[in-house]
Design a protein around this motif. Structure first.
Motif, PDB file in Angstrom:
ATOM      1  N   GLU A 132       0.823  -1.210   0.000  1.00  0.00           N
ATOM      2  CA  GLU A 132       0.000   0.000   0.000  1.00  0.00           C
ATOM      3  C   GLU A 132       0.858   1.262   0.000  1.00  0.00           C
ATOM      4  OE1 GLU A 132      -3.045  -0.373   3.005  1.00  0.00           O
ATOM      5  OE2 GLU A 132      -4.090  -1.865   1.795  1.00  0.00           O
ATOM      6  N   LYS A 133       1.751   1.320  -0.987  1.00  0.00           N
ATOM      7  CA  LYS A 133       2.591   2.503  -1.160  1.00  0.00           C
ATOM      8  C   LYS A 133       2.909   2.682  -2.640  1.00  0.00           C
ATOM      9  CE  LYS A 133       7.255   0.694  -0.900  1.00  0.00           C
ATOM     10  NZ  LYS A 133       8.571   0.852  -0.334  1.00  0.00           N
ATOM     11  N   ASP A 151       2.438   6.652   1.027  1.00  0.00           N
ATOM     12  CA  ASP A 151       1.009   6.560   0.731  1.00  0.00           C
ATOM     13  C   ASP A 151       0.300   7.887   0.999  1.00  0.00           C
ATOM     14  OD1 ASP A 151       1.020   6.682   3.476  1.00  0.00           O
ATOM     15  OD2 ASP A 151      -0.276   4.942   3.761  1.00  0.00           O
ATOM     16  N   GLY A 166      -2.935   7.786  -0.167  1.00  0.00           N
ATOM     17  CA  GLY A 166      -3.469   7.179   1.049  1.00  0.00           C
ATOM     18  C   GLY A 166      -4.960   6.904   0.925  1.00  0.00           C
ATOM     19  N   PHE A 169      -5.595   3.806  -1.251  1.00  0.00           N
ATOM     20  CA  PHE A 169      -5.386   2.555  -0.517  1.00  0.00           C
ATOM     21  C   PHE A 169      -6.374   2.407   0.630  1.00  0.00           C
ATOM     22  CE2 PHE A 169      -0.971   3.179  -2.187  1.00  0.00           C
ATOM     23  CZ  PHE A 169      -0.969   2.074  -3.018  1.00  0.00           C
TER      24      PHE A 169
END
Length: 174
Positions: A132-133, A151, A166, A169
């Motif tokens: 998640e980045k 993120d 961010g 995600f």
């Protein structure tokens, strides 16, 4: 005795069955339809980019063939072009996004990285769904320089695009 694998051209490529990319004459079979996590992130990225591009002459295109030359055809997950495109783009996209999986990591991080750098893509974004980045590279003096990792929010100098990775995600985690 050395083995030199055959090389191919766009003429060959357009007649193949299935999903392929052609890089410097060498074919790369694309995996079957990406998993749901990949597809979801790709659709969210396109949506976010489209929202940011409303007042701009640029557009985002998911999975559009970029015919670089007779021996190289790639299909980025998402590409931002600031030109009118009839069938296929004729110039490098301003931004390219590749969503990295275990099966595409080498191609995305090495082969396409060098190709996009050589073709003067302004920004190259690698999205890592499992972590998640994102990692964002900007072309400076003909070389990609990492300008962001994480993120959070990143603002591009193309049409003042601002993306909160961010949120992309986070929404997936809800």
């Amino acid at each position: 005795m050395s083995f030199n694998p055959p090389t191919y051209t766009y003429f060959d490529y357009k007649n193949w069955k299935g999903e392929w990319e052609l890089i410097e004459g060498y074919p790369f079979a694309m995996a079957p339809s990406p998993v749901s996590k990949h597809q979801l992130l790709m659709s969210r990225l396109v949506q976010y980019f489209n929202n940011e591009l409303e007042e701009c002459e640029c557009d985002s295109y998911p999975e559009l063939d970029w015919i670089i030359n007779e021996k190289t055809v790639v299909r980025p997950d998402v590409a931002i072009y600031c030109e009118e495109i009839e069938k296929y783009p004729k110039t490098a996209p301003k931004i390219v996004v590749e969503i990295v999986s275990d099966s595409t990591a080498n191609k995305d991080e090495e082969i396409k990285f060098k190709l996009y750098e050589k073709e003067k893509v302004e920004y190259y974004i690698l999205v890592y769904p499992d972590f998640e980045k994102v990692r964002i590279f900007k072309l400076k003096n003909s070389k990609f320089d990492k300008v962001f990792e994480g993120d959070g929010v990143f603002k591009f100098d193309i049409c003042d695009i601002k993306i909160d990775f961010g949120k992309i995600f986070k929404k997936r985690r809800q």
